[in-house]
Structure formats: structure tokens, C-alpha cells
Design an enzyme around this catalytic site. Structure first.
Site, short mmCIF file in Angstrom:
data_model
loop_
_atom_site.label_atom_id
_atom_site.label_comp_id
_atom_site.label_asym_id
_atom_site.label_seq_id
_atom_site.Cartn_x
_atom_site.Cartn_y
_atom_site.Cartn_z
N GLY A 38 -15.17 16.40 33.44
CA GLY A 38 -15.82 17.11 34.54
C GLY A 38 -16.29 16.20 35.66
O GLY A 38 -16.09 16.48 36.84
N ASP B 149 -9.61 7.47 28.76
CA ASP B 149 -9.94 8.71 28.05
C ASP B 149 -9.00 8.80 26.85
O ASP B 149 -7.84 8.41 26.94
CB ASP B 149 -9.76 9.93 28.95
CG ASP B 149 -10.60 11.13 28.49
OD1 ASP B 149 -11.40 11.63 29.30
OD2 ASP B 149 -10.46 11.54 27.32
N SER C 27 -10.29 25.20 27.63
CA SER C 27 -11.71 25.35 27.97
C SER C 27 -12.21 24.25 28.90
O SER C 27 -13.32 24.33 29.43
CB SER C 27 -12.55 25.36 26.70
OG SER C 27 -12.44 24.10 26.04
N GLN D 7 -12.24 25.00 33.38
CA GLN D 7 -13.32 25.63 34.15
C GLN D 7 -14.03 24.60 35.03
O GLN D 7 -14.71 24.94 35.98
CB GLN D 7 -14.28 26.31 33.14
CG GLN D 7 -15.65 26.68 33.61
CD GLN D 7 -16.71 25.75 33.04
OE1 GLN D 7 -16.42 24.60 32.68
NE2 GLN D 7 -17.94 26.23 32.97
N LYS E 186 -5.30 13.47 28.64
CA LYS E 186 -5.97 13.61 29.95
C LYS E 186 -5.59 12.48 30.91
O LYS E 186 -5.49 12.70 32.11
CB LYS E 186 -7.49 13.64 29.76
CG LYS E 186 -8.01 14.94 29.19
CD LYS E 186 -9.53 14.95 29.15
CE LYS E 186 -10.02 16.28 28.57
NZ LYS E 186 -11.50 16.33 28.49
N CYS F 238 -31.61 -1.08 35.04
CA CYS F 238 -30.44 -0.58 34.33
C CYS F 238 -30.79 0.70 33.60
O CYS F 238 -31.94 1.16 33.63
CB CYS F 238 -29.89 -1.65 33.37
SG CYS F 238 -30.73 -1.74 31.76
N CYS G 217 -33.63 0.50 31.26
CA CYS G 217 -34.96 0.46 31.87
C CYS G 217 -35.54 1.87 31.94
O CYS G 217 -36.74 2.09 31.80
CB CYS G 217 -34.89 -0.11 33.29
SG CYS G 217 -34.41 -1.83 33.40
N CYS H 135 -24.41 19.37 20.20
CA CYS H 135 -23.34 18.48 20.64
C CYS H 135 -22.11 19.22 21.14
O CYS H 135 -21.46 18.80 22.08
CB CYS H 135 -22.88 17.62 19.48
SG CYS H 135 -24.03 16.36 19.02
N CYS I 170 -37.33 -4.30 29.08
CA CYS I 170 -36.04 -3.64 28.83
C CYS I 170 -35.26 -4.44 27.78
O CYS I 170 -35.18 -5.67 27.88
CB CYS I 170 -35.24 -3.55 30.12
SG CYS I 170 -33.55 -2.98 29.88
#
Ligand SMILES: [Zn+2]
Length: 280
Positions: free
Chosen positions: A43, A64, A71, A74, A88, A180, A183, A197, A254
Site C-alpha cells: 500500500g 518484497d 484483496s 483495494q 509483487k 531515529c 528514539c 495481525c 536510545c
């Protein structure tokens, strides 16, 4: 900058860039000489890939390991109905080839891991994180901090998105405040503490907006123009149609970019098992 080498076709293709003083032929040349790695062809990655390709980013890597599902369509607009079932990265590379044959597209059909992150990332000038899970997000953050690689961060959830830019330029007088992702959020949430998930919904157009802002930031970074979202987190609420910007400060404690970092290598961290937060 090297001497100008834009040919007639390029001067035509990029004329609306070249005509502007802020870009000009020199800026366009800079874009053509740059390389960007987009992690995730979903997306957020879809609009980012489309606009970076159109802008003439000379070398565009795409990571990827997924195949296109119906699905996805969309919101993942770099893919079409005929691409269902295809990797992909292949589908996205075909789109880029058709849009702008002037650039090189480099598909990497793999999942980013601590083992391959250096091989993949270190070949590019800038990274655009369009991933959909905390593991990849923290892995990219840590590697980019440790190597000083600029990183565009984007994330979405239902009707909300957030974007920021980490230049990861540290150690100079003028760049003392380059926070970053850790942080902001030192540790990934425990699996199960974040929403479902697998099946969280997302407004299809939302990642379009966020991915476009990420692409805008990357183009500005390459051009060296404008004010980046460095040290600022842009929060977008599509329902209220509001954009809010909050300052993000470097955190001296950090775990990766602080004064005494616990993480000195991506080998120090387990990035597995971090729950996906949303449909990307
Ligand atoms: Zn940090």
C-alpha cells in the site's frame, strides 16, 4: 555536479521539473544519478514506487517476498487484476518499465532479514520503508542508523497515518539532532499487544497519501531542497482530515543512536516474531 547529459527525450519527459529554478537540469541530473530502495511493494510502496519512477530516480530497488492477492488491489495500485498470483516485485517492475523506461528497476524477491540487510541496503543512497511489520521497521531503522543511511518512515492504521524522515546524519556540529525510530519507540510491542495481525482494515486511499508524502521527502532529500520531516512526525487523520506535526527529539538513552547504545549490530537483536500491525 557533472556536466549536463539530459538528452532530448529526458528534457521532454522531465520538462516540468527542469523548468523550475529549484530543480533545473542539475536537479534532474541528480535524481537520475540517485538510487532508492523501497522496502515493500504494498500500500505504501505502490504510490512511492510510481512517483519515484516517474520523477526519474535513476536506480529503483524494490524488496518484497509476497505475491499479489486480490484483496491487495483495494490499495496496492501498482498491481492490477491480471497480476494476482504473481510476485509483487515482478508486477511492480513491469509497471515501472511501462511508466518510465529511462530508469533501472531492480526487483529483489526476498524478505529483508538481519543476514541480507547490508547486501540489499548498502547499494542504495536512500531507503523508503514501506513495510507492514515491526520486525522490518526496526531492522531497517537499526541498520540505517548504524550505517548513516537516510530512511523515510511511513506507517498506517485504519484511518490514520504517520510519516517522518531520518537522515541519520550524526557526528557533525550542524546535525546534532537526528532522531531515529527507536528514539520514538525504543522497543517493538510484544506480539498480541497490538491489534490483530491478519485482518486489520485500512481505508484504501490512506496509504496512497502517506506513500506520496514519503516519496516527496525522498525527492527533496535527493535534491537537497526544502525542509524535511527531520525531527518532526507528521500525523494524518483521514476521518477528521487533519495533519498534525509533533517534534521528535533525539533520545540520549536510545538503544541504537543514544550515548551508550546497547545495539551495535543488527546481529544483537531478534527481529523475528514482531506482530504485523496492519494491512499495508
Ligand atoms: Zn534513536
Amino acid at each position: 555536479m557533472s556536466d549536463l547529459r539530459l538528452d532530448a527525450t529526458q528534457l521532454d519527459r522531465y520538462s516540468r521539473h527542469v523548468i523550475m529554478d529549484e530543480i533545473g537540469p542539475e536537479g534532474q541530473q541528480r535524481l537520475l544519478e540517485s538510487s532508492v530502495l523501497v522496502v515493500g511493494a504494498g500500500g505504501l510502496g505502490s504510490p512511492a514506487i510510481q512517483y519515484l519512477a516517474a520523477a526519474g530516480i535513476g536506480r529503483l530497488g524494490i524488496v518484497d517476498d509476497d505475491v499479489v492477492e486480490r484483496s491487495n488491489l483495494q490499495r496496492q495500485i501498482v498491481h492490477g487484476d491480471d497480476d494476482v498470483g504473481r510476485p509483487k516485485v515482478e508486477s511492480a517492475a513491469d509497471y515501472v518499465g511501462a511508466l518510465n523506461p529511462d530508469i533501472d528497476v531492480e526487483p529483489h524477491e526476498t524478505r529483508l532479514t538481519a543476514d541480507n540487510v547490508a547486501t540489499l541496503v548498502d547499494d542504495y543512497d536512500v531507503v523508503l520503508d514501506a513495510s507492514d511489520n515491526f520486525g522490518t521497521r526496526y531492522l531497517l531503522n537499526d541498520h540505517c542508523v548504524l550505517t548513516g543511511t537516510p530512511l523515510s518512515h511511513g506507517a498506517i492504521y485504519r484511518f490514520e497515518g504517520q510519516v517522518t524522515t531520518f537522515t541519520n546524519e550524526r557526528g557533525t556540529e550542524s546535525d546534532t539532532d537526528s532522531p531515529c525510530y527507536r528514539c520514538l519507540f525504543p522497543e517493538a510491542p510484544e506480539p498480541g499487544t497490538v491489534p490483530d495481525c491478519a485482518t486489520t482494515g485500512v481505508l484504501g486511499v490512506l496509504p496512497g497519501t502517506v506513500g506520496c508524502i514519503q516519496a516527496t521527502e525522498v525527492v527533496k532529500y535527493v535534491l537537497g531542497k526544502g525542509e524535511l520531516l527531520e525531527g518532526r512526525l507528521l500525523m494524518y487523520d483521514a476521518m477528521d482530515m487533519t495533519f498534525e506535526t509533533v517534534d521528535v527529539l533525539s533520545n540520549p538513552s536510545c538503544p541504537v543512536c543514544g550515548d551508550e547504545p546497547a545495539i551495535e549490530s543488527v546481529e544483537d537483536v531478534s527481529y523475528e516474531g514482531s506482530c504485523e500491525i496492519s494491512a499495508d
